[in-house]
Design a protein around this motif. Structure first.
Motif, PDB file in Angstrom:
ATOM      1  N   LYS A  88      36.763  41.431  45.893  1.00  0.00           N
ATOM      2  CA  LYS A  88      38.925  41.117  44.666  1.00  0.00           C
ATOM      3  C   LYS A  88      39.944  41.597  45.003  1.00  0.00           C
ATOM      4  CE  LYS A  88      35.242  42.125  40.525  1.00  0.00           C
ATOM      5  NZ  LYS A  88      35.299  42.855  38.985  1.00  0.00           N
ATOM      6  N   PHE A  89      40.564  40.879  44.856  1.00  0.00           N
ATOM      7  CA  PHE A  89      41.599  41.082  45.780  1.00  0.00           C
ATOM      8  C   PHE A  89      43.153  40.747  44.305  1.00  0.00           C
ATOM      9  CE2 PHE A  89      39.635  38.875  49.209  1.00  0.00           C
ATOM     10  CZ  PHE A  89      39.792  39.778  49.791  1.00  0.00           C
ATOM     11  N   LEU A  90      43.615  41.570  44.397  1.00  0.00           N
ATOM     12  CA  LEU A  90      45.000  41.642  42.810  1.00  0.00           C
ATOM     13  C   LEU A  90      46.374  41.426  44.163  1.00  0.00           C
ATOM     14  CD1 LEU A  90      45.193  41.666  40.256  1.00  0.00           C
ATOM     15  CD2 LEU A  90      46.186  43.716  40.431  1.00  0.00           C
ATOM     16  N   LEU A  91      46.589  40.423  43.463  1.00  0.00           N
ATOM     17  CA  LEU A  91      48.071  39.770  44.401  1.00  0.00           C
ATOM     18  C   LEU A  91      49.177  40.057  43.284  1.00  0.00           C
ATOM     19  CD1 LEU A  91      48.885  38.797  47.057  1.00  0.00           C
ATOM     20  CD2 LEU A  91      48.214  36.671  45.880  1.00  0.00           C
ATOM     21  N   LEU A  92      50.393  41.354  43.580  1.00  0.00           N
ATOM     22  CA  LEU A  92      50.931  40.837  43.086  1.00  0.00           C
ATOM     23  C   LEU A  92      52.855  40.868  43.692  1.00  0.00           C
ATOM     24  CD1 LEU A  92      50.449  44.853  42.285  1.00  0.00           C
ATOM     25  CD2 LEU A  92      50.751  42.750  40.344  1.00  0.00           C
ATOM     26  N   HIS A  93      54.169  40.688  43.034  1.00  0.00           N
ATOM     27  CA  HIS A  93      54.918  40.556  44.055  1.00  0.00           C
ATOM     28  C   HIS A  93      55.314  41.704  43.956  1.00  0.00           C
ATOM     29  CE1 HIS A  93      58.131  39.292  45.908  1.00  0.00           C
ATOM     30  NE2 HIS A  93      59.610  40.293  44.877  1.00  0.00           N
ATOM     31  N   GLU A  94      56.035  42.489  42.795  1.00  0.00           N
ATOM     32  CA  GLU A  94      56.151  43.765  42.253  1.00  0.00           C
ATOM     33  C   GLU A  94      54.675  45.019  42.223  1.00  0.00           C
ATOM     34  OE1 GLU A  94      59.861  43.381  39.625  1.00  0.00           O
ATOM     35  OE2 GLU A  94      60.265  42.094  39.975  1.00  0.00           O
ATOM     36  N   GLY A  95      55.680  45.900  42.910  1.00  0.00           N
ATOM     37  CA  GLY A  95      54.170  46.841  43.170  1.00  0.00           C
ATOM     38  C   GLY A  95      53.769  47.843  42.347  1.00  0.00           C
ATOM     39  N   ASP A  96      55.472  48.150  41.783  1.00  0.00           N
ATOM     40  CA  ASP A  96      55.700  49.343  40.129  1.00  0.00           C
ATOM     41  C   ASP A  96      54.144  49.388  39.642  1.00  0.00           C
ATOM     42  OD1 ASP A  96      55.857  47.136  39.329  1.00  0.00           O
ATOM     43  OD2 ASP A  96      57.059  47.654  37.395  1.00  0.00           O
ATOM     44  N   ILE A  97      52.758  48.560  39.635  1.00  0.00           N
ATOM     45  CA  ILE A  97      51.814  49.139  39.329  1.00  0.00           C
ATOM     46  C   ILE A  97      50.624  48.997  39.937  1.00  0.00           C
ATOM     47  CG2 ILE A  97      52.785  48.217  36.985  1.00  0.00           C
ATOM     48  CD1 ILE A  97      50.779  45.824  37.587  1.00  0.00           C
ATOM     49  N   ALA A  98      50.921  49.289  41.016  1.00  0.00           N
ATOM     50  CA  ALA A  98      49.866  48.513  41.900  1.00  0.00           C
ATOM     51  C   ALA A  98      48.677  50.632  42.147  1.00  0.00           C
ATOM     52  CB  ALA A  98      50.264  48.644  44.046  1.00  0.00           C
ATOM     53  N   MET A  99      49.288  51.463  41.860  1.00  0.00           N
ATOM     54  CA  MET A  99      48.432  53.020  42.060  1.00  0.00           C
ATOM     55  C   MET A  99      47.766  52.816  40.656  1.00  0.00           C
ATOM     56  SD  MET A  99      49.221  53.979  45.307  1.00  0.00           S
ATOM     57  CE  MET A  99      48.455  55.775  44.712  1.00  0.00           C
ATOM     58  N   LEU A 100      48.926  51.967  40.364  1.00  0.00           N
ATOM     59  CA  LEU A 100      47.283  52.323  38.760  1.00  0.00           C
ATOM     60  C   LEU A 100      46.112  51.072  38.555  1.00  0.00           C
ATOM     61  CD1 LEU A 100      50.865  52.647  35.967  1.00  0.00           C
ATOM     62  CD2 LEU A 100      49.449  54.692  37.099  1.00  0.00           C
ATOM     63  N   ILE A 101      46.138  50.339  39.897  1.00  0.00           N
ATOM     64  CA  ILE A 101      44.962  49.889  39.204  1.00  0.00           C
ATOM     65  C   ILE A 101      43.408  50.299  39.360  1.00  0.00           C
ATOM     66  CG2 ILE A 101      44.012  47.454  40.440  1.00  0.00           C
ATOM     67  CD1 ILE A 101      46.863  47.063  39.009  1.00  0.00           C
ATOM     68  N   ASP A 102      42.730  49.719  39.099  1.00  0.00           N
ATOM     69  CA  ASP A 102      41.318  50.631  38.965  1.00  0.00           C
ATOM     70  C   ASP A 102      40.876  49.489  39.976  1.00  0.00           C
ATOM     71  OD1 ASP A 102      38.557  49.579  37.767  1.00  0.00           O
ATOM     72  OD2 ASP A 102      39.071  50.690  36.058  1.00  0.00           O
ATOM     73  N   LYS A 103      39.545  50.922  39.980  1.00  0.00           N
ATOM     74  CA  LYS A 103      38.901  51.140  41.517  1.00  0.00           C
ATOM     75  C   LYS A 103      38.282  49.789  41.609  1.00  0.00           C
ATOM     76  CE  LYS A 103      35.666  54.318  40.555  1.00  0.00           C
ATOM     77  NZ  LYS A 103      35.109  56.279  40.494  1.00  0.00           N
ATOM     78  N   SER A 104      38.389  49.178  40.442  1.00  0.00           N
ATOM     79  CA  SER A 104      37.143  47.960  40.596  1.00  0.00           C
ATOM     80  C   SER A 104      37.380  46.781  41.167  1.00  0.00           C
ATOM     81  CB  SER A 104      36.585  47.801  39.464  1.00  0.00           C
ATOM     82  OG  SER A 104      37.813  46.912  38.540  1.00  0.00           O
ATOM     83  N   VAL A 105      38.829  47.066  41.572  1.00  0.00           N
ATOM     84  CA  VAL A 105      39.776  46.201  42.841  1.00  0.00           C
ATOM     85  C   VAL A 105      39.814  46.042  43.983  1.00  0.00           C
ATOM     86  CG1 VAL A 105      41.723  44.530  43.115  1.00  0.00           C
ATOM     87  CG2 VAL A 105      41.388  45.202  40.824  1.00  0.00           C
TER      88      VAL A 105
END
Length: 160
Positions: A88-105
């Motif tokens: 599973k890949f999650l693609l963002l532009h702004e990474g302000d929530i990157a550290m909050l993404i669930d470990k299922s990704v």
């Protein structure tokens, strides 16, 4: 699997062509662009890839309709979740929530800051490939990721 990571190309045609040529020559299996392509004529260069790709809109992307058309509908509003090769890949532009993404990704990719970055968190890899344009950055960079080895190589465009 080898994955190419690009962000913040900002219509730098020369760097985009170098990057796509390099990614084709090293045989990547997939490419992600984390936004700020800017114009449809730049995204057309991505159509020269020998593999499939996905892109998210960035804060400087203005021609949404024409970018969608030029990419053959491979550009999306972030966050964009994509599954490929049982990952599973999650693609963002702004990474302000990157550290909050669930470990299922498995992988989180973002751009916007123009600063290359990688961080491992509980088996998850978070990567910002830097700015392909080189604008407001130390250098013009993109990255190649080996998803099996979890190895990220940052490539400076001026060295290829």
């Amino acid at each position: 699997m080898k994955v190419g990571l690009i962000s913040d190309s900002h219509d730098n045609i020369t760097n985009m062509k170098k990057c796509i040529s390099y990614l084709n020559s090293c045989g990547v299996d997939f490419v992600f662009h984390c936004g700020d392509i800017v114009s449809p004529f730049t995204i057309k260069i991505m159509n020269e890839l020998k593999c499939d790709y996905r892109v998210v809109f960035g804060n400087n992307d203005g021609e949404w309709l024409f970018l969608k058309q030029a990419s053959d509908n491979r550009i999306f509003k972030p966050p964009y979740l994509f599954e490929f090769d049982q990952k599973k890949f999650l693609l963002l532009h702004e990474g302000d929530i990157a550290m909050l993404i669930d470990k299922s990704v498995d992988f989180v990719f973002y751009g916007h800051t123009h600063v290359k970055y990688k961080f491992y968190k509980n088996g998850q890899l978070i990567v910002n490939p830097g700015a392909l344009s080189g604008y407001m950055a130390e250098s013009a960079t993109f990255a190649v990721l080996d998803t099996k080895e979890l190895n990220v190589e940052f490539i400076d465009v001026d060295t290829i």
